[in-house]
Motif scaffolding. Sequence first.
Motif, PDB file in Angstrom:
ATOM      1  N   ALA A  55       0.832  -1.207   0.000  1.00 56.81           N
ATOM      2  CA  ALA A  55       0.000   0.000   0.000  1.00 56.81           C
ATOM      3  C   ALA A  55       0.867   1.259   0.000  1.00 56.81           C
ATOM      4  O   ALA A  55       0.596   2.217  -0.730  1.00 56.81           O
ATOM      5  CB  ALA A  55      -0.932  -0.003   1.205  1.00 56.81           C
ATOM      6  N   ARG A  95      -6.530   5.823  -1.089  1.00 54.30           N
ATOM      7  CA  ARG A  95      -7.037   4.575  -0.497  1.00 54.30           C
ATOM      8  C   ARG A  95      -7.459   3.595  -1.581  1.00 54.30           C
ATOM      9  O   ARG A  95      -7.123   2.402  -1.539  1.00 54.30           O
ATOM     10  CB  ARG A  95      -8.227   4.902   0.406  1.00 54.30           C
ATOM     11  N   ASP A  96      -8.195   4.102  -2.600  1.00 54.77           N
ATOM     12  CA  ASP A  96      -8.694   3.213  -3.648  1.00 54.77           C
ATOM     13  C   ASP A  96      -7.552   2.641  -4.476  1.00 54.77           C
ATOM     14  O   ASP A  96      -7.557   1.456  -4.831  1.00 54.77           O
ATOM     15  CB  ASP A  96      -9.683   3.955  -4.549  1.00 54.77           C
ATOM     16  N   ARG A  99      -5.654   0.009  -2.488  1.00 58.10           N
ATOM     17  CA  ARG A  99      -6.394  -1.250  -2.391  1.00 58.10           C
ATOM     18  C   ARG A  99      -6.341  -2.057  -3.685  1.00 58.10           C
ATOM     19  O   ARG A  99      -6.092  -3.266  -3.670  1.00 58.10           O
ATOM     20  CB  ARG A  99      -7.865  -0.967  -2.044  1.00 58.10           C
TER      21      ARG A  99
END
Length: 268
Positions: A55, A95-96, A99
């Motif tokens: 991440a 965040r997207d 992920r």
Amino acid sequence: MSDEIKQKIGHAAHDNTVIGQQNNYGLTPLEASKLAIDLFMENFPKLQEQAMETAKQRVKEFCQVTMEKLTAYNQENLSSFTDPDVQYILINAQRDYARFGTQDLLNALTSLICKRIISNDDDILKSVINDAINTAKYLNENHMDLLSLIFIAKHISLPIISMKSTAAERLEDLKTYLNFFANTFSKATIDAFGSIQNFNCLVIKLGKASDSLSKIYNINKEDIETICPSIFELVPGDYGLSYTGIVLAIINIEKKTYLNLNMKTWIK
């Protein structure tokens, strides 16, 4: 031939060039990147060590690509990064990508964040871009290409075609450019329609592609039907694009062609 057409399209994009602010104040690119990474680290859930490292690497990549694009837009004023709404939507975008990590999503989200930074003084446009950022993770290349075909068929007039004095000349040029767009956005599929409808990318706008193109370029509809590539049959007869759909289509069109479109032309 396709490169030549791209160049002609780019030169013909009448009053559609995005101009960034030329201000030497606010955050530096390094400071803005650090702020974005710090925001992510403070707000992203804690993961298992290996997943967290993946991440982090994706977010660093996200920041690097964003800064490169802002530089290309001549956007030197990065003070918008301190705006609460920009930080909120930036966290969502990071965040997207952290992920899902796909290249298509990276391209879409970084371009949208850049447009959001550039448009921070436009309340309507920045809200629409925020919606597009939150929608992007649900769409793949099939969806984005379908949005682009709808935009080409129903929402834009290319001056390089419309400026021609005779219908025969306009028809000949339209044939060339429709074939180019058909090849460029060839991933569009009928199966993509349901998703773009479910994620509020469509609004009622009557008329098949040939109907709309006939009105836009003042060419006989029957003549257009003889030269229109079959992929434009995917353009729905009952729908055009919502503001969110327009923003997403523009991002994809700019990625795949030399068109540089000012979103404010459509979002106002």
